[in-house]
Design an enzyme around this catalytic site. Sequence first.
Site, PDB file in Angstrom:
ATOM      1  N   GLY A  70       0.800  -1.211   0.000  1.00  0.00           N
ATOM      2  CA  GLY A  70       0.000   0.000   0.000  1.00  0.00           C
ATOM      3  C   GLY A  70       0.837   1.266   0.000  1.00  0.00           C
ATOM      4  CB  THR A  71       4.006   2.204   1.707  1.00  0.00           C
ATOM      5  OG1 THR A  71       3.501   2.100   3.041  1.00  0.00           O
ATOM      6  CG2 THR A  71       5.004   3.353   1.645  1.00  0.00           C
ATOM      7  CB  THR A 233      11.292 -10.023 -12.353  1.00  0.00           C
ATOM      8  OG1 THR A 233      12.278  -9.906 -13.373  1.00  0.00           O
ATOM      9  CG2 THR A 233      10.594 -11.366 -12.482  1.00  0.00           C
ATOM     10  CB  CYS A 321       3.156   2.096   9.622  1.00  0.00           C
ATOM     11  SG  CYS A 321       2.492   0.854   8.506  1.00  0.00           S
TER      12      CYS A 321
END
Length: 375
Positions: A70-71, A233, A321
Amino acid sequence: MNSTYLDYNATAPLRPEARAALLAALEAPANPSSVHRFGRAARGIADIARRQVADLVGAEAKRVVFTSGGTEANNLALRLACEAAGVKSLIVAAIEHDSVLRPARHLGLPLTEVAAGPDGRIDPAAVAAALTTAAQPALVCLMLANNETGTIQPVAEVTRLTHASGALVLCDAVQAAGKIPVDLSQLGCDFLTLSGHKLGGPTGVGALMLRDDWVPAPLLRGGGQEQGMRAGTENLPGIAGFGAAAAAAQQGLYDFKQIAALRDRLQASLLAACPAAPVHGGNTEARLPNTLCIGMPGVPAETQVMAFDLAGVAVSAGSACSSGKVTPSHVLTAMGLPEQAAREAVRFSLGWASKPEDVERAAAAWIALWQRKSK
């Protein structure tokens, strides 16, 4: 000691479906960008996951850009808005996750931070007022549901008034997806972000959903993966696990009625023991069905978290976080809470594997600590 995990908003335990998909993808021997049959098979795995993630939020598969989480998805959205869409100012909810707030503050553009009300909700009128003085085109950032309080935000309403002024909208749906129905077309936002591990998928994978076509402005330059926006990749096992978790979460949305009942049972038990305990984030209908942010008067959140841990119950004080910080929650202070009250709040968050006995154990630990501290 039996342990109880009630920290799903930080990371949900890996779903069996996600584990199976991840392990199967580990057996794929090829690079998804290779043109031989092994590469095509690997690409097929990624394509299935892309459709599963898109289906979770009612989007087209071609609109999915996989990221490391998400960050990164939020940072990429901000970069696209600035470089591809020519955004000249930012309007950001003050309750946003740090992965939106911090890059927004460092972009060097005029920035307006909109405070939340006492219930944790952003007032669309406040956004409208900010738009009247913002340089256009602007970007409005409003999460769908807050990670600390669970408060659901009026994203669709804000998007309508934002688009009417010619501005764009970034919606962080990391906490909401898989817990409440999410439909990109109904929300109308230009960018929507997701994270696999909040759904019961693996860590290290997320997605940015795009409403429209954009000229690539990649954070990572190299190959042409992910529509040229995210070179490198692909993390095929992570993507496969993310897709499987998204499919399982979509099928299990109805289970959150039962999870909401468990959350409400926990809240009622704590308030019966301490009626003065403040519940943050509005009434139960205004919050995610799994989230309870509640204060214990006079007891610091750090003390609570340690006491719960000793009792075998895992909870959080604010965002995972932001763990280790000595400052109070920016979410709670943006809601107008005094610093002391913000320092006394902990978050219980339930999920797909939560059981009634988990709620009973958590309530017993909370009540025992309150009784010891209130003597």
